[in-house]
Design a protein around this motif. Sequence first.
Motif, short mmCIF file in Angstrom:
data_model
loop_
_atom_site.label_atom_id
_atom_site.label_comp_id
_atom_site.label_asym_id
_atom_site.label_seq_id
_atom_site.Cartn_x
_atom_site.Cartn_y
_atom_site.Cartn_z
N ARG A 96 -66.72 79.72 3.18
CA ARG A 96 -66.40 78.36 2.72
C ARG A 96 -67.66 77.53 2.60
O ARG A 96 -68.43 77.40 3.55
N VAL A 97 -67.84 76.94 1.41
CA VAL A 97 -69.03 76.12 1.18
C VAL A 97 -68.68 74.69 0.78
O VAL A 97 -69.57 73.86 0.62
N GLY A 98 -67.39 74.40 0.60
CA GLY A 98 -67.02 73.05 0.22
C GLY A 98 -65.53 72.92 -0.01
O GLY A 98 -64.76 73.86 0.20
N SER A 99 -65.14 71.72 -0.42
CA SER A 99 -63.74 71.45 -0.74
C SER A 99 -63.69 70.30 -1.74
O SER A 99 -64.66 69.57 -1.94
N THR A 100 -62.54 70.16 -2.37
CA THR A 100 -62.34 69.07 -3.32
C THR A 100 -60.86 68.70 -3.35
O THR A 100 -60.00 69.50 -2.98
N LYS A 101 -60.59 67.48 -3.79
CA LYS A 101 -59.23 67.06 -4.08
C LYS A 101 -59.12 66.86 -5.59
O LYS A 101 -60.11 66.59 -6.26
N HIS A 102 -57.90 67.02 -6.10
CA HIS A 102 -57.71 66.76 -7.53
C HIS A 102 -56.30 66.25 -7.80
O HIS A 102 -55.36 66.51 -7.06
N LEU A 103 -56.20 65.49 -8.88
CA LEU A 103 -54.91 65.05 -9.44
C LEU A 103 -54.77 65.66 -10.82
O LEU A 103 -55.68 65.51 -11.65
N PRO A 104 -53.63 66.32 -11.10
CA PRO A 104 -53.48 67.05 -12.36
C PRO A 104 -52.32 66.55 -13.22
O PRO A 104 -51.39 67.32 -13.54
#
Length: 208
Positions: A96-104
Amino acid sequence: MRKTSLMLSALALAAASMAAPAMAQSKGDWTASVGVGSVNPKSDNGKLAGGTLAVDVDSDIKPTITGEYFIADNLGIEVLAALPFKHDINIDGLGRVGSTKHLPPVVSLQYHFNTAGKVSPLVGLGVNYTTFFSESTGGALAGSKLKLDDSWGLAAHVGVDFKISDHGSLRVDARWADIDTKVKLDGADLGTVNIDPLVYGVSYVHSF
């Protein structure tokens, strides 16, 4: 391959519905739904840094809502929204090197079959806009600044409504969305991640 399977499923649902007598969902009607959706990125999300870093984006489940307005008999325009999905980003060999949130959010033109029956398939095609935010880094990339660009793409939808009351139905559906995002790390372009998820959903649909 997954997009082809989704399209074939849509054709199969449409063909199956022809065996039952159909009655139009009237122009001017509308529906609203609440449910849950599971966003499942495809297994190969591409490689960054000149093809040296293989990326894997994990899945997430969140509540969803839809609204649909019928512009003609059986034919509606649907808007899909959801709470932000969160995905961990992994790189082969680094973890694991990161994370993100998204709205689609997705806007689709949809056709419903056999709307007077107890089982009503639907097919849809539309446009998806995905915005990414709250990117973070960790592990081998801790302390770096990660940025994912927003994405526009096509979206496809197939589903089946099972009538449970005069105005209520249980919907089981699947969606595909073309989501590709350009990745920057500390301002440097690393390449493109191809998310292209299948989204499986279950919801309650109320007609008005």
